[in-house]
Design a protein around this motif. Structure first.
Motif, short mmCIF file in Angstrom:
data_model
loop_
_atom_site.label_atom_id
_atom_site.label_comp_id
_atom_site.label_asym_id
_atom_site.label_seq_id
_atom_site.Cartn_x
_atom_site.Cartn_y
_atom_site.Cartn_z
N MET A 1 0.85 -1.21 0.00
CA MET A 1 0.00 0.00 0.00
C MET A 1 0.88 1.25 0.00
O MET A 1 1.97 1.25 0.56
CB MET A 1 -0.92 0.01 1.23
CG MET A 1 -1.81 -1.22 1.34
SD MET A 1 -3.12 -1.24 0.10
CE MET A 1 -4.26 -0.07 0.80
N TYR A 2 0.38 2.31 -0.64
CA TYR A 2 1.17 3.53 -0.79
C TYR A 2 0.42 4.73 -0.22
O TYR A 2 -0.82 4.81 -0.29
CB TYR A 2 1.47 3.79 -2.26
CG TYR A 2 2.13 2.64 -2.97
CD1 TYR A 2 3.51 2.49 -2.95
CD2 TYR A 2 1.37 1.69 -3.65
CE1 TYR A 2 4.14 1.43 -3.60
CE2 TYR A 2 1.98 0.63 -4.30
CZ TYR A 2 3.36 0.51 -4.27
OH TYR A 2 3.96 -0.55 -4.90
N THR A 3 1.17 5.69 0.31
CA THR A 3 0.57 6.93 0.81
C THR A 3 0.36 7.90 -0.36
O THR A 3 0.88 7.70 -1.47
CB THR A 3 1.48 7.60 1.84
OG1 THR A 3 2.69 8.03 1.20
CG2 THR A 3 1.82 6.64 2.98
N VAL A 4 -0.38 8.97 -0.08
CA VAL A 4 -0.60 10.01 -1.09
C VAL A 4 0.73 10.58 -1.56
O VAL A 4 0.97 10.76 -2.77
CB VAL A 4 -1.49 11.15 -0.53
CG1 VAL A 4 -1.58 12.29 -1.54
CG2 VAL A 4 -2.87 10.64 -0.19
N GLY A 5 1.62 10.87 -0.62
CA GLY A 5 2.91 11.45 -0.96
C GLY A 5 3.75 10.53 -1.83
O GLY A 5 4.39 10.98 -2.79
N GLN A 6 3.72 9.23 -1.52
CA GLN A 6 4.49 8.27 -2.31
C GLN A 6 3.95 8.16 -3.74
O GLN A 6 4.72 8.14 -4.70
CB GLN A 6 4.45 6.89 -1.63
CG GLN A 6 5.27 6.81 -0.36
CD GLN A 6 5.05 5.51 0.39
OE1 GLN A 6 3.95 4.95 0.39
NE2 GLN A 6 6.11 5.03 1.04
N VAL A 7 2.62 8.12 -3.88
CA VAL A 7 2.01 8.03 -5.21
C VAL A 7 2.29 9.29 -6.02
O VAL A 7 2.62 9.22 -7.20
CB VAL A 7 0.49 7.78 -5.09
CG1 VAL A 7 -0.17 7.86 -6.46
CG2 VAL A 7 0.23 6.42 -4.47
N ALA A 8 2.15 10.45 -5.36
CA ALA A 8 2.38 11.72 -6.05
C ALA A 8 3.81 11.79 -6.58
O ALA A 8 4.06 12.21 -7.72
CB ALA A 8 2.12 12.88 -5.09
N LYS A 9 4.77 11.35 -5.76
CA LYS A 9 6.18 11.38 -6.17
C LYS A 9 6.46 10.34 -7.24
O LYS A 9 7.14 10.61 -8.24
CB LYS A 9 7.07 11.14 -4.95
CG LYS A 9 8.55 11.25 -5.26
CD LYS A 9 9.38 11.09 -3.98
CE LYS A 9 10.88 11.22 -4.29
NZ LYS A 9 11.70 11.05 -3.06
N PHE A 10 5.92 9.14 -7.05
CA PHE A 10 6.18 8.04 -7.97
C PHE A 10 5.63 8.31 -9.37
O PHE A 10 6.28 8.05 -10.39
CB PHE A 10 5.57 6.76 -7.40
CG PHE A 10 5.68 5.56 -8.30
CD1 PHE A 10 6.93 5.02 -8.61
CD2 PHE A 10 4.55 4.97 -8.87
CE1 PHE A 10 7.04 3.92 -9.44
CE2 PHE A 10 4.66 3.88 -9.71
CZ PHE A 10 5.90 3.34 -9.99
N LEU A 11 4.41 8.89 -9.43
CA LEU A 11 3.74 9.14 -10.72
C LEU A 11 3.94 10.57 -11.21
O LEU A 11 3.42 10.94 -12.27
CB LEU A 11 2.25 8.83 -10.61
CG LEU A 11 1.88 7.37 -10.32
CD1 LEU A 11 0.38 7.21 -10.22
CD2 LEU A 11 2.44 6.43 -11.38
N ASN A 12 4.66 11.38 -10.44
CA ASN A 12 4.93 12.76 -10.81
C ASN A 12 3.65 13.55 -11.05
O ASN A 12 3.49 14.25 -12.06
CB ASN A 12 5.83 12.81 -12.06
CG ASN A 12 6.42 14.19 -12.29
OD1 ASN A 12 6.62 14.95 -11.33
ND2 ASN A 12 6.69 14.55 -13.53
N VAL A 13 2.71 13.41 -10.10
CA VAL A 13 1.48 14.19 -10.13
C VAL A 13 1.34 14.91 -8.80
O VAL A 13 1.94 14.51 -7.80
CB VAL A 13 0.23 13.31 -10.38
CG1 VAL A 13 0.28 12.67 -11.74
CG2 VAL A 13 0.06 12.27 -9.29
N SER A 14 0.57 15.97 -8.77
CA SER A 14 0.40 16.73 -7.53
C SER A 14 -0.65 16.07 -6.63
O SER A 14 -1.50 15.30 -7.08
CB SER A 14 -0.02 18.16 -7.85
OG SER A 14 -1.33 18.18 -8.37
#
Length: 264
Positions: free
Chosen positions: A1-14
């Motif tokens: 499972m991923y946090t919002v911050g991890q997903v935002a960084k990983f996918l380069n989205v805000s």
């Protein structure tokens, strides 16, 4: 499972983009009831990357929501084919603009070299796409735009040529034509081809900065007749005028025009 911050960084989205996707129910991460934190699994990652792709090809949110509810493979393929055609049309238009930019760069060199200078040059072939009966008939522009699909938006008005037909007594006709340059390997020619192997060629400046708003047609005409007489050229009674560049100085326009006068 991923946090919002991890997903935002990983996918380069805000984070705001992820929140927007959630509000539109395009992605539905699990939320911890105790602390309110959202957690994304690998299926959510697939959802986000898919939505990003659709957004990148400019499919509206409402359409993506419909896709989420269900769309056959054939339906998705049909949608992608529509977007493909739109992209191809945009590419063709951008090519026209790029070509126009390159032409205007060349026009700047023409101004430097031929402003106030008279030379003998060929007027290269042009395909006539339409005409305006009189050069002040601005209400005819829209009709011509509708009938020339290959010339769009900013490109069309820069493809106008003013044509003056005259004799010893004065001007007989004054109109605009819409033209397209004919390339050496051009096979898509439909209209009449206009060309003259030998012309008096010059660049003149018009606009209020240099003329004070006065009409300079007669002054230019006199200069051309003088050059023709001095050089022993026979005028054919035609003048083609093309806008090269407009710029401004002291708040007033400076307009540079190139002139082709066919001769024998």
């Amino acid at each position: 499972m991923y946090t919002v911050g991890q997903v935002a960084k990983f996918l380069n989205v805000s984070r705001d983009t992820l929140k927007f996707y959630e509000e539109k129910e395009l992605v539905k991460p699990k939320q911890n009831s105790e602390n309110g934190y959202r957690k994304y699994n690998h299926f959510d990652i697939y959802d986000i990357t898919t939505v990003n792709f659709y957004r990148e090809i400019d499919i509206e949110i409402k359409k993506i929501q419909e896709l989420r509810k269900g769309k056959s493979l054939e339906g998705i393929q049909s949608l992608l084919e529509e977007k493909e055609q739109e992209v191809l049309e945009k590419i063709e238009y951008k090519k026209l603009l790029l070509k126009k930019l390159q032409v205007v760069k060349e026009d700047c060199e023409k101004i430097k070299q031929f402003l106030g200078v008279y030379a003998v040059k060929e007027m290269k072939p042009l395909e006539i796409k339409g005409e305006i009966e009189h050069y002040t008939a601005y209400d005819e522009y829209d009709t011509l735009k509708e009938s020339t699909d290959s010339l769009k938006k900013a490109v069309i008005l820069t493809s106008l040529r003013r044509v003056i037909r005259f004799n010893e007594e004065g001007i007989l006709e004054d109109k605009f034509i819409i033209v397209r340059r004919v390339e050496d390997c051009d096979k898509a020619i439909e209209g009449e081809i206009l060309s003259h192997p030998k012309c008096i060629y010059t660049v003149v400046e018009d606009g209020r900065w240099s003329t004070g708003g006065k009409n300079t047609d007669h002054k230019v005409e006199a200069s051309l007749r003088k050059v023709a007489k001095e050089k022993g050229y026979e005028l054919l009674g035609l003048v083609y005028i093309n806008l090269l560049l407009t710029t401004y100085e002291d708040g007033l326009e400076r307009i540079f025009l190139e002139i082709y006068v066919p001769i024998k």
